[in-house]
Scaffold this motif. Structure first.
Motif, PDB file in Angstrom:
ATOM      1  N   ILE A   1       0.815  -1.204   0.000  1.00  0.00           N
ATOM      2  CA  ILE A   1       0.000   0.000   0.000  1.00  0.00           C
ATOM      3  C   ILE A   1       0.856   1.265   0.000  1.00  0.00           C
ATOM      4  O   ILE A   1       0.441   2.313  -0.484  1.00  0.00           O
ATOM      5  N   LYS A   2       2.106   1.158   0.503  1.00  0.00           N
ATOM      6  CA  LYS A   2       2.972   2.338   0.538  1.00  0.00           C
ATOM      7  C   LYS A   2       3.559   2.666  -0.836  1.00  0.00           C
ATOM      8  O   LYS A   2       4.276   3.646  -0.988  1.00  0.00           O
ATOM      9  N   GLU A   3       3.231   1.834  -1.857  1.00  0.00           N
ATOM     10  CA  GLU A   3       3.682   2.109  -3.220  1.00  0.00           C
ATOM     11  C   GLU A   3       2.587   2.720  -4.079  1.00  0.00           C
ATOM     12  O   GLU A   3       2.807   3.000  -5.261  1.00  0.00           O
ATOM     13  N   ILE A   4       1.426   2.954  -3.497  1.00  0.00           N
ATOM     14  CA  ILE A   4       0.279   3.440  -4.274  1.00  0.00           C
ATOM     15  C   ILE A   4       0.154   4.956  -4.120  1.00  0.00           C
ATOM     16  O   ILE A   4      -0.007   5.452  -3.005  1.00  0.00           O
ATOM     17  N   PRO A   5       0.199   5.707  -5.208  1.00  0.00           N
ATOM     18  CA  PRO A   5       0.171   7.172  -5.130  1.00  0.00           C
ATOM     19  C   PRO A   5      -1.237   7.755  -5.107  1.00  0.00           C
ATOM     20  O   PRO A   5      -1.530   8.746  -5.785  1.00  0.00           O
TER      21      PRO A   5
END
Length: 705
Positions: free
Chosen positions: A43-47
């Motif tokens: 989820i920390k890769e989703i902008p």
């Protein structure tokens, strides 16, 4: 437009939106998401802003109410509140229609939006719900406001057989309201290569009454309804790289409610059910069938540096509505939809270095959607619509230094809709006269467009992570409703252009002092030709096609100071404006059927002892006074009624007797608040002015093995 952007920037300082966590631990920032890019990623890769409703959270909400539209209103920030009916009309996401999926299979019927897509599965088989907020073209037609993807359970056990058995009863402090539900899930590994999940669920709801013990309106009522859900999922791992999986998910609902209808007076007395009434309906309301079949194949290394995922799917859907006398002869209508689809995704590693990498995801989607709305007597309310969409796509993802993620993609939509010849229904005007039926010549409609998205996320440190994105959606939503009210003898003279939505989003998220999580997001979405229901002078509903802008903010705060308590608060706000004359004058507001009132969610969860969990949820819907009534009549038109504020509390608790047994008690509307759902007010129609459900309790027993 500058004023709109300035308003959003100012409101972005509001840090309020919260959702209940799955447990007393802060949500792991490395949680995996499937829906955002059609592949597993952190989820920390989703902008962009994503909401994940986890399994424990779904099951906790199920203790209070098994209606999934209620579960979603308490867990998804910018989703409008539930109507409490079988229809999810008005439950928009960020002011626009949402595309509902089950394991990636589309459930929505955008060609004729029947508003029954949210209630298409039983919550007992859901592992988690992934909500992608904002316009998206990732899964094709219908995602103007975003995507809600129900991810079903998979086998996580190495035993040959394991399972979960649940039995529960529901009831209100009035006679005749008892309901019953039971579900059984089996899962396991028959061999190291072969696994399975099998599930059956059944629910029988009782009568439903308001806070005074009066029967709720029978129109679109979920009372006295039988709900069925079955799932079978089989998986086989050829080796560590290759897997094939086949699944079937079936859902059906059928109501035998037989109450008379006493129509109330808008704003004064509610429309209610009473006694045994005339049964004008030859077919029970509900969704007689929703069959979903899917076969998927995964190869993690089809050739060096490239993985492949292929999905083949089918959906067969039919839903039945109540009796209507708005057209000559009256009757019941059905929305019938069949979809056949195929998706092929390749994922190729472009380069990889220390802490940095780049990949490209590419492939093609093929979808055939056949949708029609017919009456039980065989008359067509919409023509047969047969859509074929072939859409190649490409997405590039770059990760730099484990801090910066850049994603950008393109998708070419190539839609063709074959519309059959049909006769419009003769409808009844407000003055009692009829519009004449006309013959409409069908034909082919073609739509083509290149849509794209780009986003950047910068994970500066655990305290602050910034993201911003631009994304587009392309849909031909509600084509059927436009066609069925045709006043032209040929479809080529109708305004059937697609809706192209441009979504801009800016937000920040992070963790403070290891026990405070937050997120704040602001967004603007624009479309040169939107679609909104408005009321014509003869009080019939028509669709307004006009340029529009929707903007808003949302955010959450979650506190976890000790291991035995967590709590949080939430806020979402939205506004929408349109230019009906397409002259650049955006002084007209989009009505309340799409623009919901601001919403606050708050919760507290406590574990006084290790085995006992007690929680309280609050939903506060603010008032909405955006329009004035007609000067001459003093009446509001559809979608513009003034909505008063209301606050509802739900109680939930569970006790783990031992490692196998657990008992749960949930109480919806614990203080027996008398209120009306938002749709009762903004619809501004006597028949729609109904009360909400009064206090209702659910007791469940669960056994795991």
């Amino acid at each position: 437009m500058k004023k709109v952007l300035l308003s959003v920037a100012c409101l972005a300082t509001v840090t309020a939106f919260a959702q209940e966590k799955d447990s007393l631990k802060i949500k792991n920032v490395d949680e995996v998401v499937l829906t955002a890019s059609r592949k597993k990623e952190s989820i920390k890769e989703i902008p962009s802003s994503v909401t994940i409703v986890g399994e424990k959270q779904v099951q906790s909400q199920l203790t209070v109410n098994s209606d999934i539209t209620s579960i979603l209103q308490y867990t998804v920030p910018s989703l409008a509140t539930s109507s409490g009916q079988t229809s999810n009309t008005g439950q928009t996401l960020r002011g626009r229609q949402v595309l509902v999926l089950i394991d990636g299979i589309p459930q929505s019927t955008p060609l004729r939006n029947g508003a029954r897509d949210l209630r298409s599965i039983d919550p007992s088989v859901i592992e988690r719900i992934e909500v992608i907020k904002g316009a998206s073209s990732i899964y094709g037609n219908g995602a103007d406001g975003g995507i809600i993807n129900y991810i079903t359970r998979k086998s996580n056990s190495d035993k040959k057989i394991s399972g979960i058995s649940q039995v529960g009863i529901t009831g209100q402090p009035y006679g005749g309201t008892l309901g019953f539900r039971a579900s059984q899930l089996f899962s396991g590994q028959i061999t190291k290569k072969f696994d399975y999940v099998a599930s059956l669920a059944y629910e029988r709801t009782g009568y439903m009454k308001d806070a005074d013990g009066v029967y709720l309106s029978p129109t679109y009522s979920p009372a006295k309804m039988d709900n069925y859900n079955g799932m079978l999922k089989l998986g086989y791992n050829f080796n560590e790289n290759q897997r094939i999986e086949a699944s079937y998910i079936g859902y059906a609902s059928r109501s035998d409610l037989n109450l008379g209808l006493r129509t109330g007076k808008y704003g004064i007395s509610p429309t209610i059910g009473e006694g045994e009434g005339k049964n004008l309906e030859t077919t029970p309301q509900g969704t007689p069938r929703n069959h979903n079949i899917k076969v998927s194949y995964d190869n993690k290394n089809i050739w060096k540096g490239t993985s492949l995922n292929v999905n083949l799917y089918m959906q067969d859907f039919r839903t039945v509505y109540g009796y209507s006398d708005t057209f000559f002869g009256g009757g019941q209508s059905n929305v019938i939809s069949k979809k056949y689809g195929a998706r092929a995704n390749f994922d190729t590693q472009l380069w990889s270095a220390k802490n940095s990498q780049a990949e490209i995801i590419y492939g093609v989607d093929v979808l055939n959607d056949e949708t029609v709305q017919k009456l039980e007597d065989g008359r067509y309310w919409t023509p047969d619509m047969d859509m074929t969409n072939i859409a190649p796509f490409m997405l590039v993802k770059i990760d730099l230094l484990k801090k910066i993620t850049i994603k950008g993609g393109l998708r070419y939509e190539n839609m063709k809709v074959n519309v059959g010849d049909f006769n419009t229904l003769s409808s009844i005007k407000n003055d009692g006269t009829f519009t004449q039926s006309i013959f409409v010549k069908g034909g082919d409609l073609e739509y083509n467009a290149l849509v794209g998205n780009i986003g950047v996320r910068y994970n500066i440190n655990p305290t602050i992570n910034l993201f911003g994105s631009f994304s587009q959606a392309y849909s031909i939503n509600e084509l059927g409703r436009i066609l069925r009210t045709s006043t032209s003898d040929t479809i080529t003279n109708l305004e059937t252009k697609p809706i192209i939505v441009n979504n801009y989003e800016l937000g920040a998220t992070g963790q403070i002092a290891k026990w405070i999580n937050y997120e704040v997001t602001s967004y603007v979405s624009t479309s040169k030709l939107g679609a909104t229901f408005i009321q014509s002078p003869d009080r019939a509903l028509t669709i307004q096609r006009a340029p529009e802008v929707v903007y808003g903010v949302e955010g959450f705060l979650h506190f976890n100071p000790t291991k035995w308590i967590n709590f949080g608060g939430s806020y979402s706000w939205i506004e929408g404006i349109t230019s009906p004359k397409d002259d650049g004058d955006y002084s007209t507001k989009i009505n309340n059927s799409r623009i919901s009132a601001p919403k606050v969610l708050a919760y507290v969860q406590v574990k006084p002892i290790e085995k006992l969990s007690v929680g309280l949820d609050m939903l506060h819907a603010f008032g909405q006074d955006r329009f004035d009534p007609n000067v001459k009549t003093g009446l509001y038109v559809y979608g513009e009624g003034e909505v008063p504020e209301y606050t509802v509390f739900n109680f939930k608790s569970s006790y783990e007797v031992n490692n196998n047994w657990k008992v749960s008690l949930g109480i919806e509307n614990v203080f027996n608040k008398m209120y009306q759902p938002a749709i009762a007010w903004w619809a501004a129609r006597d028949a729609d002015f109904t009360n909400s459900l009064g206090m209702r309790g659910t007791f469940m027993v669960e056994y795991k093995f």
